[in-house]
Design an enzyme around this catalytic site. Structure first.
Site, PDB file in Angstrom:
ATOM      1  N   ASN A  89       0.802  -1.225   0.000  1.00 56.72           N
ATOM      2  CA  ASN A  89       0.000   0.000   0.000  1.00 56.72           C
ATOM      3  C   ASN A  89       0.839   1.281   0.000  1.00 56.72           C
ATOM      4  OD1 ASN A  89       0.894  -0.168   2.609  1.00 56.72           O
ATOM      5  ND2 ASN A  89      -1.068   0.288   3.557  1.00 56.72           N
ATOM      6  N   CYS A  90       2.143   1.159  -0.117  1.00 56.01           N
ATOM      7  CA  CYS A  90       3.050   2.310  -0.143  1.00 56.01           C
ATOM      8  C   CYS A  90       2.986   2.989  -1.514  1.00 56.01           C
ATOM      9  CB  CYS A  90       4.472   1.836   0.155  1.00 56.01           C
ATOM     10  SG  CYS A  90       5.737   3.073  -0.133  1.00 56.01           S
TER      11      CYS A  90
END
Length: 115
Positions: free
Chosen positions: A10-11
């Protein structure tokens, strides 16, 4: 050419790096610390190549939430312990390509790496 990108799915920076690799038709493997795990041997090998100071993401929330005493006393060993316990503390992405290691994502640097 073996290429692996390490990080957390999710970065935003991971997403940018993966998109760049896909647009350039670079085959790669993605290793998500949270889903795929993070073993100590990999962490130590990566630290030997990059140095713990380079690997610690001091701009991230996880690091900033550490006690000031912990931050002031960071050493190779304590940094490795913290990165293993809190993988979000590792700068992202870490790229391994043809046996070499790189940290972060900048399209210009990736263009040089994959030229």
């Amino acid at each position: 050419m073996a290429t692996t990108i390490f990080g957390i799915s999710n970065c935003d920076t991971i997403k940018k790096a993966k998109k760049w690799l896909e647009q350039q038709d670079v085959e790669y493997t993605f290793h998500d610390y949270r889903k795929d795990g993070l073993d100590r041997a990999w962490l130590e090998q990566t630290e030997l190549a990059l140095g713990w100071e380079t690997m610690v993401n001091k701009r991230g929330t996880t690091y900033r939430q550490l006690d000031d005493e912990v931050k002031a006393g960071l050493s190779q060993q304590s940094a490795l312990d913290l990165m293993q316990e809190y993988p979000a503390m590792i700068k992202r992405p870490i790229l391994q390509h043809n046996g070499l290691w790189y940290v972060g994502f900048k399209s210009a640097e990736y263009e040089e790496i994959f030229a």
